[in-house]
Design a protein around this motif. Structure first.
Motif, PDB file in Angstrom:
ATOM      1  N   GLU A 257     127.573  56.614  15.084  1.00  0.00           N
ATOM      2  CA  GLU A 257     127.998  55.933  13.861  1.00  0.00           C
ATOM      3  C   GLU A 257     127.102  56.289  12.683  1.00  0.00           C
ATOM      4  O   GLU A 257     127.593  56.653  11.599  1.00  0.00           O
ATOM      5  N   ILE A 258     125.786  56.221  12.864  1.00  0.00           N
ATOM      6  CA  ILE A 258     124.891  56.461  11.737  1.00  0.00           C
ATOM      7  C   ILE A 258     124.917  57.932  11.321  1.00  0.00           C
ATOM      8  O   ILE A 258     124.793  58.259  10.140  1.00  0.00           O
ATOM      9  N   THR A 259     125.117  58.841  12.289  1.00  0.00           N
ATOM     10  CA  THR A 259     125.198  60.265  11.944  1.00  0.00           C
ATOM     11  C   THR A 259     126.455  60.555  11.139  1.00  0.00           C
ATOM     12  O   THR A 259     126.419  61.258  10.125  1.00  0.00           O
ATOM     13  N   LEU A 260     127.588  60.009  11.585  1.00  0.00           N
ATOM     14  CA  LEU A 260     128.842  60.257  10.880  1.00  0.00           C
ATOM     15  C   LEU A 260     128.827  59.602   9.500  1.00  0.00           C
ATOM     16  O   LEU A 260     129.313  60.194   8.519  1.00  0.00           O
ATOM     17  N   ARG A 261     128.268  58.422   9.396  1.00  0.00           N
ATOM     18  CA  ARG A 261     128.183  57.756   8.094  1.00  0.00           C
ATOM     19  C   ARG A 261     127.282  58.526   7.134  1.00  0.00           C
ATOM     20  O   ARG A 261     127.542  58.558   5.919  1.00  0.00           O
ATOM     21  N   PHE A 262     126.227  59.141   7.642  1.00  0.00           N
ATOM     22  CA  PHE A 262     125.356  59.941   6.780  1.00  0.00           C
ATOM     23  C   PHE A 262     126.069  61.202   6.295  1.00  0.00           C
ATOM     24  O   PHE A 262     125.900  61.620   5.145  1.00  0.00           O
ATOM     25  N   ILE A 263     126.878  61.795   7.153  1.00  0.00           N
ATOM     26  CA  ILE A 263     127.572  63.036   6.779  1.00  0.00           C
ATOM     27  C   ILE A 263     128.588  62.777   5.675  1.00  0.00           C
ATOM     28  O   ILE A 263     128.705  63.565   4.722  1.00  0.00           O
ATOM     29  N   VAL A 264     129.331  61.675   5.765  1.00  0.00           N
ATOM     30  CA  VAL A 264     130.403  61.418   4.801  1.00  0.00           C
ATOM     31  C   VAL A 264     129.942  60.533   3.648  1.00  0.00           C
ATOM     32  O   VAL A 264     130.764  60.169   2.793  1.00  0.00           O
ATOM     33  N   ALA A 265     128.676  60.169   3.578  1.00  0.00           N
ATOM     34  CA  ALA A 265     128.184  59.282   2.518  1.00  0.00           C
ATOM     35  C   ALA A 265     128.340  59.944   1.151  1.00  0.00           C
ATOM     36  O   ALA A 265     128.027  61.129   0.988  1.00  0.00           O
ATOM     37  N   SER A 267     126.541  59.385  -1.526  1.00  0.00           N
ATOM     38  CA  SER A 267     125.199  59.658  -2.038  1.00  0.00           C
ATOM     39  C   SER A 267     124.216  59.590  -0.877  1.00  0.00           C
ATOM     40  O   SER A 267     123.993  58.522  -0.301  1.00  0.00           O
ATOM     41  N   LYS A 268     123.656  60.728  -0.517  1.00  0.00           N
ATOM     42  CA  LYS A 268     122.678  60.766   0.585  1.00  0.00           C
ATOM     43  C   LYS A 268     121.418  59.995   0.209  1.00  0.00           C
ATOM     44  O   LYS A 268     120.790  59.356   1.057  1.00  0.00           O
ATOM     45  N   LYS A 269     121.058  60.004  -1.067  1.00  0.00           N
ATOM     46  CA  LYS A 269     119.871  59.287  -1.509  1.00  0.00           C
ATOM     47  C   LYS A 269     120.044  57.778  -1.356  1.00  0.00           C
ATOM     48  O   LYS A 269     119.157  57.083  -0.858  1.00  0.00           O
ATOM     49  N   ALA A 270     121.209  57.274  -1.780  1.00  0.00           N
ATOM     50  CA  ALA A 270     121.472  55.843  -1.629  1.00  0.00           C
ATOM     51  C   ALA A 270     121.544  55.448  -0.164  1.00  0.00           C
ATOM     52  O   ALA A 270     121.120  54.351   0.218  1.00  0.00           O
ATOM     53  N   PHE A 271     122.059  56.330   0.657  1.00  0.00           N
ATOM     54  CA  PHE A 271     122.135  56.048   2.095  1.00  0.00           C
ATOM     55  C   PHE A 271     120.737  55.941   2.700  1.00  0.00           C
ATOM     56  O   PHE A 271     120.470  55.052   3.516  1.00  0.00           O
ATOM     57  N   LEU A 272     119.837  56.836   2.303  1.00  0.00           N
ATOM     58  CA  LEU A 272     118.486  56.835   2.860  1.00  0.00           C
ATOM     59  C   LEU A 272     117.660  55.662   2.352  1.00  0.00           C
ATOM     60  O   LEU A 272     116.711  55.244   3.017  1.00  0.00           O
ATOM     61  N   PHE A 273     117.990  55.126   1.196  1.00  0.00           N
ATOM     62  CA  PHE A 273     117.230  54.011   0.646  1.00  0.00           C
ATOM     63  C   PHE A 273     117.791  52.652   1.074  1.00  0.00           C
ATOM     64  O   PHE A 273     117.285  51.620   0.634  1.00  0.00           O
TER      65      PHE A 273
END
Length: 472
Positions: A257-265, A267-273
């Protein structure tokens, strides 16, 4: 002989003592000198050349709210601007801006009522930023979030690329749990694995599921005789294998789940924060870390030392905040109360330090032989358990003055902790009431179009030739 009728036209001059104001169909009459009391305002600059002057009726017409204008005109007369309680705050501000009056001129007796709408607007803006009413993002919202408004393929063909459409669909399924049936299924699966993982983490600590490790050791009974003795190794313990299987299934879903959500996010920056994403990542990372240490490298240390860090997986319950709007309102209310909570913590620490030092010296001066407070640190510990109303009872004052001061400290602690609670509750109730009101509003409302500015009324003045003909 033909009778003639003279038509009289009013030709007012700026020196007239009285002036008639027609505001929204209601006529107001006042002295021109009264309007001159507030220079640099709209009413202080009235001249017949203005577009809203009617020379036939000898009045100035303003298509504005007459109820608010009565307070505006009263401000010119008395010099005191009061807020009418029968109008909304933004309407009153708009009227003040139109008439050229500063909002700071409102009297102190009406200031709290007048500024109440500002907190309401701030609350509504916060609710808008949370997107609590958004069940499914529109196409324009998706283009804005992903930054595809200026995409060349979209501008030329009018549609997104295949991988862009797939990416937006997957993002909606995982990030908008109420947008479709597929997203609801994914949300239920995620909740199921979260609850299953937490339940497994709690149940596996029960002793009935623990596999105890014993060793047989030769113990000398006499000089020539030994016997085997069982020794329980507390540092080495294991659980039923079924728990590990369940943990593997749950964490496989979490890593997927977290890998797929990171791929389609978007904004990668907002996802990491995002704190929730970090909780999800650390919970999964610590599971694999414990597996590598204990199963791959056969680490024989104490299990509880690393399991303490694994308790972060319980924090996955915070992911349920995105599932229900009310949970978001609770966290938002706590965030808006952070300054008040910080102030409460500061006063608690200050009170603990003062009460702790005072208790120590009171006990030391009253009855030093029976005092349980060996140092100021012990006094601070006693003050901490007293102000927070925990009361472990391991350390208590022995002298009369120490007991009296301890009772006073308890009362102070109750006041410090309980007084801010109504304010925090009011903040939450404010968000909750506006959320309920927003849910009852229609999604689309009719909007008015801008009105055309009227031109200056030109009277039908007779020409000189026509006047001469009538005189004859």
């Amino acid at each position: 002989m033909r009778s003639t009728k003279t038509v009289k036209f009013v030709d007012p001059t700026p020196n007239d003592s009285r002036v008639i104001l027609n505001v929204g169909g209601m006529r107001f009459e006042t002295q021109r000198a009264t309007l001159k009391k507030l220079p640099a305002t709209r009413l202080s600059k009235l001249t017949p050349q203005l577009s809203y002057y009617d020379p036939v009726l000898n009045e100035y017409f303003f298509d504005r709210n007459p109820g608010v204008f009565s307070q505006i005109l009263n401000y010119y007369r008395t010099g005191q601007l009061h807020y009418p309680t029968n109008v909304c705050g933004p309407l009153f501000e708009d009227e003040l801006s139109y008439w050229g009056i500063q909002r700071e001129e409102v009297e102190p007796c009406c200031w709290m009522t007048y500024t109440k709408h500002r907190s309401t607007q701030e609350t509504l803006q916060t609710l808008d930023s949370l997107e609590l009413d958004t069940v499914r993002s529109t196409s324009d919202d998706i283009l804005r979030k992903f930054g595809w408004e200026d995409d060349l393929h979209l501008l030329t063909s009018g549609k997104l690329k295949t991988h862009q459409r797939i990416r937006s669909i997957i993002w909606q399924i995982f990030e908008e749990p109420r947008s479709s049936q597929a997203s609801k299924v994914i949300a239920l699966v995620s909740i199921f694995f979260i609850l299953l993982s937490i339940t497994t983490f709690v149940i596996r600590t029960l002793t009935i599921f623990e596999i105890i490790d014993y060793d047989f050791v030769d113990v000398y009974v006499t000089n020539n005789r030994t016997e085997l003795t069982l020794i329980h190794h507390i540092d080495r313990a294991d659980n039923v294998a079924g728990f590990n299987i369940v943990e593997w299934i749950c964490n496989s879903w979490f890593i997927f789940e977290i890998t797929l959500r990171f791929i389609v996010a978007p904004s990668k920056k907002a996802f990491l924060f995002s704190i929730l994403n970090w909780i999800d990542f650390l919970g999964t990372f610590l599971f694999f870390l414990t597996y590598v240490l204990y199963d791959v490298y056969q680490y024989n240390g104490h299990y509880a030392s690393l399991d303490l860090l694994s308790t972060i997986r319980v924090a996955r319950m915070f992911k349920l905040i995105n599932m229900h709007p009310r949970l978001k309102v609770i966290t938002t209310a706590i965030t808006y109360s952070s300054s008040l909570l910080s102030l409460t913590i500061y006063f608690c620490i200050l009170s603990i330090l003062i009460a702790g030092a005072t208790l120590y010296y009171v006990e030391r001066l009253s009855n030093p032989s029976e005092s349980q407070l060996i140092s100021v640190i012990d006094g601070i510990w006693l003050a901490l358990t007293t102000i927070t109303t925990i009361g472990y009872g391991d350390t208590v004052p022995k002298s009369l003055f120490g007991m009296i001061f301890g009772a006073i400290t308890t009362i102070i602690g109750v006041l410090i902790i309980d007084l801010p609670m109504p304010i925090i509750n009011e903040i939450f109730d404010n968000f909750n009431r506006h959320l309920l009101a927003r849910q009852q509003l229609p999604k689309q409302r009719r909007r008015t179009t801008p009105a055309a500015i009227p031109h200056k009324i030109q009277p039908l003045m007779p020409s000189n030739r026509h006047r001469h003909h009538h005189q004859q």
